[in-house]
Write a protein that holds these residues in place. Structure first.
Motif, PDB file in Angstrom:
ATOM      1  N   CYS A 159       0.837  -1.206   0.000  1.00 32.31           N
ATOM      2  CA  CYS A 159       0.000   0.000   0.000  1.00 32.31           C
ATOM      3  C   CYS A 159       0.872   1.255   0.000  1.00 32.31           C
ATOM      4  O   CYS A 159       1.812   1.373   0.791  1.00 32.31           O
ATOM      5  N   GLN A 161      -0.662   4.574  -0.182  1.00 29.79           N
ATOM      6  CA  GLN A 161      -1.448   5.754   0.167  1.00 29.79           C
ATOM      7  C   GLN A 161      -0.952   6.363   1.487  1.00 29.79           C
ATOM      8  O   GLN A 161      -0.446   5.654   2.352  1.00 29.79           O
ATOM      9  N   ARG A 164      -4.284   5.606   5.780  1.00 26.13           N
ATOM     10  CA  ARG A 164      -4.692   4.214   5.655  1.00 26.13           C
ATOM     11  C   ARG A 164      -5.632   3.839   6.802  1.00 26.13           C
ATOM     12  O   ARG A 164      -5.283   4.023   7.970  1.00 26.13           O
ATOM     13  N   VAL A 301      -6.709   5.174   1.523  1.00 28.86           N
ATOM     14  CA  VAL A 301      -7.140   3.804   1.254  1.00 28.86           C
ATOM     15  C   VAL A 301      -8.000   3.346   2.417  1.00 28.86           C
ATOM     16  O   VAL A 301      -7.681   3.604   3.585  1.00 28.86           O
ATOM     17  N   PHE A 323      -1.823   1.087   9.034  1.00 32.06           N
ATOM     18  CA  PHE A 323      -3.274   1.250   8.978  1.00 32.06           C
ATOM     19  C   PHE A 323      -3.808   1.592  10.372  1.00 32.06           C
ATOM     20  O   PHE A 323      -3.299   1.092  11.382  1.00 32.06           O
TER      21      PHE A 323
END
Length: 353
Positions: A159, A161, A164, A301, A323
């Motif tokens: 990922c 981005q 998150r 995301v 995240f």
């Protein structure tokens, strides 16, 4: 213009003056939409560009001639990617369709510990067609990219981005709304003539109680100063007038006129940029502006789990890769409902800011 039909066409089929229509597109325009030679429609390449085109009949079939390019701006101010675990059945079809309508930039189907669906390549092609149709219907500039299904572990690892979030049904986590409200929206570049950023109308500014910037002073206007008492005789104050210079004495140089552009010396000051204008670049004249790159400065995301939600191990692995666990509210949502709720929050905040 709003009544014209729209058709997504591969960018390689669009030249400077014409559009090469394949047999399927000719059938759709002529048989399904009932367009005839001379009728106009909007061609979109899915990369941010629209053209007004007109149908023409030839011996080999229908072609389209480009009349002009259409300037539009209908995308979100934030790049949003949806990382969604595959639900059972055909539920992902509607996820793709509605996520496209809400402005998602890319969709990453993932397989998780609780995923049951193992999609075939034909499924992925179907999702891409659904995204193109939804982009036409919702008048999007871009058709979202649909990635090949990958494992959840690989998706969170790769990922790129900046922001998150992984949605978790249970637990004491911040609401996604609160997380999104803490993100500063992007500011467009200044256009010549405007001073600084105008944020007094921003809902985020009002929400956070920030004071808007004050306008600059107009020529001849001074800021407020406390009144000064009058000078008394003998107080130091203004300098007394000076006698005229005698012959041979040095005095002040007369003011020089400002330099004209092209003369040697300093360039005259330029007015400040106004929002929306950028410095002139001769190399850009006539060039097509590029599409926004993935993983930009303001990119988000959102990861949505399958039926039964993410496992504890999946949440922990996502946290390791940056995240933040978030909540979508006190109710338990279906796997096909949660993506729409999450994306609706993004649209509500960033389309109004």
């Amino acid at each position: 213009m709003a009544q014209l039909q729209r058709l997504a066409i591969n960018a390689t089929k669009i030249s400077e003056k014409s559009i090469d229509l394949n047999a399927e597109q000719q059938h759709y325009l002529h048989r399904v939409l009932r367009l005839q030679a001379g009728d106009k429609f909007i061609a979109m390449d899915g990369r941010g560009h629209w053209w007004l085109a007109v149908l023409e009949a030839q011996e080999t079939g229908l072609i389209a001639s480009i009349i002009e390019e259409i300037a539009i701006d209908k995308e979100l101010a934030v790049e949003v990617s949806l990382m969604a675990a595959l639900p059972k059945g055909n539920g992902f079809d509607e996820v793709v369709r509605q996520a496209t309508e809400l402005g998602v930039a890319s969709i990453v189907p993932v397989t998780s510990d609780r995923s049951l669906l193992k999609p075939s390549p034909q499924k992925v092609d179907r999702w891409k067609r659904i995204a193109a149709e939804a982009a036409e219907q919702s008048e999007r500039q871009f058709v979202p990219t649909i990635s090949e299904p990958i494992s959840f572990d690989l998706a969170v690892k790769d990922c790129g981005q900046k922001y998150r979030y992984i949605c978790v049904a249970r637990g004491d986590n911040r609401h996604l709304w609160d997380c999104l409200m803490s993100i500063e929206p992007p500011q467009p570049p200044l256009v010549r003539g405007e001073q600084g950023l105008e944020t007094s109308q921003s809902p985020l500014v009002r929400e956070r109680g920030l004071e808007p910037p004050q306008p600059p002073l107009v020529r001849g206007e001074r800021g407020l100063e406390p009144p000064q008492p009058p000078l008394l005789r003998g107080d130091p104050g203004l300098e007394p007038p000076q006698p005229p210079l005698l012959r041979g004495e040095q005095g002040l140089e007369p003011p020089q006129p400002p330099l004209v552009r092209g003369e040697q010396g300093l360039e005259p000051p330029q007015p400040p940029l106004v929002r929306g204008e950028q410095e002139f670049d001769p190399a850009f004249v006539g060039a097509v502006p590029p599409c926004p790159p993935p993983g930009g400065e303001l990119s988000i995301v959102i990861a949505i789990g399958p039926e039964g939600g993410w496992t504890e191990g999946e949440v922990k692995r996502a946290i390791e890769f940056g995240f933040e666990p978030v909540s979508l509210g006190s109710r338990i949502l279906r796997a096909v409902t949660a993506p729409i709720v999450a994306l609706s929050l993004v649209v509500t905040i960033f389309e109004k800011s």
